[in-house]
Design a protein around this motif. Structure first.
Motif, PDB file in Angstrom:
ATOM      1  N   ASP A 118      44.745  54.641  36.501  1.00 30.17           N
ATOM      2  CA  ASP A 118      44.313  53.245  36.284  1.00 30.17           C
ATOM      3  C   ASP A 118      43.177  53.235  35.291  1.00 30.17           C
ATOM      4  OD1 ASP A 118      45.857  51.656  37.885  1.00 30.17           O
ATOM      5  OD2 ASP A 118      44.487  51.710  39.600  1.00 30.17           O
ATOM      6  N   SER A 143      44.160  45.515  34.986  1.00 26.86           N
ATOM      7  CA  SER A 143      44.833  44.861  36.125  1.00 26.86           C
ATOM      8  C   SER A 143      43.824  44.442  37.188  1.00 26.86           C
ATOM      9  CB  SER A 143      45.839  45.832  36.747  1.00 26.86           C
ATOM     10  OG  SER A 143      45.134  46.878  37.413  1.00 26.86           O
ATOM     11  N   ASN A 144      44.231  43.480  38.025  1.00 32.73           N
ATOM     12  CA  ASN A 144      43.391  43.063  39.154  1.00 32.73           C
ATOM     13  C   ASN A 144      43.096  44.245  40.064  1.00 32.73           C
ATOM     14  OD1 ASN A 144      43.140  40.281  38.632  1.00 32.73           O
ATOM     15  ND2 ASN A 144      45.231  39.945  39.352  1.00 32.73           N
ATOM     16  N   ALA A 145      44.125  45.051  40.313  1.00 31.65           N
ATOM     17  CA  ALA A 145      43.960  46.160  41.257  1.00 31.65           C
ATOM     18  C   ALA A 145      42.921  47.157  40.741  1.00 31.65           C
ATOM     19  CB  ALA A 145      45.303  46.853  41.461  1.00 31.65           C
ATOM     20  N   LEU A 147      40.507  46.539  38.595  1.00 31.71           N
ATOM     21  CA  LEU A 147      39.181  45.901  38.640  1.00 31.71           C
ATOM     22  C   LEU A 147      38.625  45.911  40.060  1.00 31.71           C
ATOM     23  CD1 LEU A 147      36.774  44.348  37.623  1.00 31.71           C
ATOM     24  CD2 LEU A 147      38.148  42.275  37.530  1.00 31.71           C
ATOM     25  N   ASP A 148      39.489  45.665  41.053  1.00 33.42           N
ATOM     26  CA  ASP A 148      39.024  45.704  42.454  1.00 33.42           C
ATOM     27  C   ASP A 148      38.438  47.071  42.779  1.00 33.42           C
ATOM     28  OD1 ASP A 148      39.762  43.148  42.862  1.00 33.42           O
ATOM     29  OD2 ASP A 148      41.583  43.591  43.998  1.00 33.42           O
ATOM     30  N   GLN A 151      35.017  47.482  41.083  1.00 33.37           N
ATOM     31  CA  GLN A 151      33.981  46.504  41.448  1.00 33.37           C
ATOM     32  C   GLN A 151      32.676  47.122  41.993  1.00 33.37           C
ATOM     33  OE1 GLN A 151      35.223  43.221  41.021  1.00 33.37           O
ATOM     34  NE2 GLN A 151      33.224  42.288  41.336  1.00 33.37           N
ATOM     35  N   HIS A 163      36.581  38.953  34.481  1.00 29.62           N
ATOM     36  CA  HIS A 163      37.900  39.505  34.183  1.00 29.62           C
ATOM     37  C   HIS A 163      38.463  38.701  33.007  1.00 29.62           C
ATOM     38  CE1 HIS A 163      42.023  41.008  35.837  1.00 29.62           C
ATOM     39  NE2 HIS A 163      41.690  41.544  34.676  1.00 29.62           N
TER      40      HIS A 163
END
Ligand code: NAD
Length: 301
Positions: A118, A143-145, A147-148, A151, A163
């Motif tokens: 990632d 991707s959101n994943a 970034l999560d 974080q 984002h």
């Protein structure tokens, strides 16, 4: 807590890495400059002799390097040497905080994805003061994943996390922001020099602008005139801070993108030309606020 490898301990990377340490992340660090590694080792990080050693056992890799070629070299390899992507296990998270071209960010992220890694582009704004105070703004592409997952690390180094969109979008946002900054620094420089030539005390002029419609980030936090702001690079011989050559790179990225999408960036283009002149006259390693020397050559030595 995730074990983190941090590569690139310059003006920005060193204080960012220290904030990860303060937040409790076990940290392994590498920079080509041994002094930079030693500084972080003294702060509690594990210093590595080379980048391969630095990433051993790391679940997350953070990089803060000067430009696209350094980031591509690190992850994709160069001069016959394979890059980190060939070495990192699938599932590793890569956070690149360098300011590079959006295409370069997308190219490296695509290669990472092909290896099950990632990757987000997470360039920053806020300067060395923001890096030290952990108040940086992160502009994230990916991707959101991913970034999560990133974080907790970003929150340890910054205050605002945006984002911007998919891979490369963080770099697009960063380049737009820095085009404004480059233009603004030149505008403030020529205005202060104009006032000075007419006999105004620049400290007084700066105070007036700060409370008037000309106020902006440069006048409020990064005044280019020596002695006006105690903590600005201008008051320490334009050392530290954000190099003029790095600003030239960012303005080049802005102009390149503009050509690609047929956008008009007349002020960005002119700012790039002025920074190129400044760099060619031997000032590229100074902080970018030294550009005021174009308007008052004797003031900046
Ligand atoms: P810098 O030149 O101070 O630091 C870069 C570091 O990377 C140096 O210590 C160098 O030795 C190291 N390095 C280069 N290649 C390497 C490699 N292959 N392996 C390991 N280390 C390597 O630059 P900086 O001011 O810290 O800026 C870093 C990035 O952040 C740039 O992309 C810049 O545009 C961006 N940025 C800087 C500022 C700022 O105020 N300085 C603010 C926002 C964004």
């Amino acid at each position: 807590m995730s074990r983190v490898a941090f590569v690139g301990l310059g003006h920005m990377g060193a204080p960012m890495a220290k904030n990860l340490l303060r937040a409790g992340f076990p940290l392994q660090v590498f920079d080509l400059n041994l002094d930079a590694v030693n500084e972080l080792t003294a702060a509690g990080a594990r210093g590595a002799a080379d980048v391969r050693q630095a990433v051993q056992g790391a679940e997350v890799v953070v990089s803060m390097l000067p430009a696209s070629r350094h980031v591509e070299g690190l992850y994709l390899g160069d001069e016959g040497e394979s890059g980190l992507l060939a070495l990192l296990p699938a599932g590793t998270l890569v956070i690149d905080c360098s300011t590079i071209s959006p295409h370069s960010a997308q190219k490296v992220a695509a290669a990472a994805a092909a290896s099950g890694i990632d990757m987000i582009d997470a360039p920053v704004s806020g300067g060395t003061a923001g890096a030290a105070a952990a108040t940086l703004t992160f502009m994230v592409g990916g991707s959101n994943a991913a970034l999560d997952r990133a974080q907790p690390l970003l929150a340890a180094m910054g205050k605002n996390i945006f984002h911007a969109g998919g891979s490369g979008a963080g770099q697009v946002a960063k380049v737009c922001n820095n085009m404004i900054l480059g233009v603004q620094m030149i505008a403030v420089s020529e205005a202060l020099a104009l006032g000075a030539r007419q006999g105004l005390d620049v400290q007084v002029l700066s105070g007036i602008i700060d409370q008037s419609s000309g106020a902006n980030w440069v006048t409020e936090r990064y005044n280019p005139w020596p002695g006006v702001m105690e903590n600005a690079p201008a008051s320490r011989g334009y050392t530290g801070g954000f190099g003029a050559d790095l600003m030239l790179k960012d303005l080049g990225l802005a102009v390149e993108s503009a050509i690609e999408v047929k956008a008009a960036v007349p002020l960005g283009g002119l700012a790039r030309e002025l920074y190129a002149q400044w760099s060619q006259s031997g000032h590229g390693a100074l902080d970018f606020s030294s550009i005021v020397g174009l308007f008052v050559p004797r003031e900046t030595g």
